[in-house]
Write an enzyme that holds these catalytic residues in place. Structure first.
Site, short mmCIF file in Angstrom:
data_model
loop_
_atom_site.label_atom_id
_atom_site.label_comp_id
_atom_site.label_asym_id
_atom_site.label_seq_id
_atom_site.Cartn_x
_atom_site.Cartn_y
_atom_site.Cartn_z
CE LYS A 160 0.16 1.47 -3.07
NZ LYS A 160 0.84 2.28 -4.09
CE1 TYR A 172 2.15 -0.73 -0.72
CE2 TYR A 172 0.37 -2.33 -0.91
CZ TYR A 172 1.41 -1.62 -1.48
OH TYR A 172 1.68 -1.78 -2.82
#
Length: 162
Positions: free
Chosen positions: A73, A69
């Site tokens: 990002k 994650y």
């Protein structure tokens, strides 16, 4: 997205909050949406004349992270910056406080806990989505602090009050 390139034409400012979850889309789908589609949207926006791109990312974004994650990002933040907008604002909110249509039990529990913590430390661990939206708009209306501006959760709270 390229089939809809015309929708990206003639806008001075672009806002991007696109994202999914690994649970909903799988690891490959998460990467495709949160990195590839966001980067492609930025490229289409720039080609269409967009001068200021505002990206909602995440607290902890880091392309070197061992967590998918945060790594994705961080990667997409770098890809968007590389597009070459006159201005790029990246918001890194903490846990988003909102009501969702789909059930996410772990997130629901975290939001309940953070709602209590929020009373003592209102800008540390969470932020209402309405505050993020106001901060995104306010970032466009105010003079920037350089070509790329990264706003962490506390700054999002402050700007969201504007």
């Amino acid at each position: 997205l390229s089939e809809h390139a015309a929708a990206f034409q003639g806008h001075d400012v672009g806002f991007c909050c696109l994202g999914t979850t690994r649970a909903k889309a799988g690891a490959d789908g998460f990467v495709r949406v949160d990195r590839d589609y966001v980067a492609q949207a930025a490229e289409l926006a720039r080609a269409g004349g967009c001068k200021h791109f505002v990206l909602q990312s995440s607290q902890g974004a880091n392309q070197q992270s061992c967590f998918l994650y945060f790594r994705v990002k961080g990667e997409v933040e770098n890809l968007v910056q590389a597009v070459g907008f006159d201005r790029c604002t990246i918001l890194r909110p903490a846990v988003l406080l909102c009501k969702r249509q789909e059930s996410r039990p772990t997130e629901w529990m975290a939001q309940k806990f953070l709602g209590v913590v929020d009373r003592v430390f209102p800008t540390a661990y969470s932020v209402p989505v309405e505050t993020v939206a106001r901060a995104m708009v306010a970032s466009v209306l105010q003079l920037g602090k350089g070509k790329v501006e990264v706003l962490e959760n506390g700054a999002i709270h402050e700007l969201g009050k504007a």
